[in-house]
Design an enzyme around this catalytic site. Structure first.
Site, PDB file in Angstrom:
ATOM      1  NE  ARG A   1      -3.409   0.087   2.737  1.00  0.00           N
ATOM      2  CZ  ARG A   1      -4.490   0.559   2.091  1.00  0.00           C
ATOM      3  NH1 ARG A   1      -5.049  -0.142   1.147  1.00  0.00           N
ATOM      4  NH2 ARG A   1      -4.986   1.737   2.415  1.00  0.00           N
ATOM      5  CE1 TYR A   2       5.498   1.554  -3.218  1.00  0.00           C
ATOM      6  CE2 TYR A   2       3.734   0.083  -3.885  1.00  0.00           C
ATOM      7  CZ  TYR A   2       5.066   0.341  -3.708  1.00  0.00           C
ATOM      8  OH  TYR A   2       6.000  -0.628  -4.014  1.00  0.00           O
TER       9      TYR A   2
END
Length: 179
Positions: free
Chosen positions: A41-42
């Protein structure tokens, strides 16, 4: 007194020496020593990544990472800082807005070979990490490697998390890979 810039590395950052290679497919004659499903998850607007790793034995690891790219090409890809999290800490941070990508990592020494899911299906990327600049520069990739993409910013997780299927198809076509 001003607060420090959050994009500057802290004292716990280490140099990341990594080379990335594009593959047309997994090498079929080399068995993986381990398989892991990785969900990244950026976090939007940051240099931060939240990672969940699930292994074949049912184990789970959670990690919070900051990656600061190097300002110029060369053997050091940048600085990286990792913090290992509990499931509760991960769940709390996972509520933040982020772009997600999922991949299966095949450990085929010396590589970790990532096979991507969803809109990135067909993308196969191999990474190898090094302890020294000399070892990194001396490495010669095996014949099944299509191209080195270490210095191509398109071939990074943060970019993949926002890439469309059309973009990926175009990028891979430049290397003669049709997906």
């Amino acid at each position: 007194m001003t607060s420090p810039d959050p994009a500057l590395p802290g004292k716990y950052a280490r140099f990341e020496r990594e080379r990335r290679f594009l593959l047309a497919d997994l090498p079929r004659n080399l068995p993986a020593t381990a398989l892991r499903t990785i969900t990244d998850r950026y976090l939007i607007g940051t240099t931060l990544r939240l990672r969940h790793v699930a292994d074949q034995q049912g184990g789970h690891r959670y990690k919070f990472t900051q990656k600061i790219p190097a300002e110029r090409p060369g053997p050091v890809q940048g600085l990286i800082t990792n913090t290992y999290l509990s499931r509760t800490e991960y769940d709390l941070l996972a509520a933040l807005p982020a772009r997600t990508l999922v991949k299966t990592r095949h450990s085929i020494p010396p590589f970790g070979i990532d096979v991507f899911a969803a809109a990135l299906h067909g993308l196969v990327l191999a990474e190898v990490e090094f302890e020294t600049d000399d070892a990194m520069l001396a490495f010669r990739p095996p014949s099944y490697v299509v191209a080195e993409v270490t210095e191509d910013r398109r071939f990074t997780g943060g970019t993949f998390a926002t890439a469309s299927r059309e973009q990926l198809t175009s990028w891979l076509a430049e290397f003669g890979i049709d997906i």
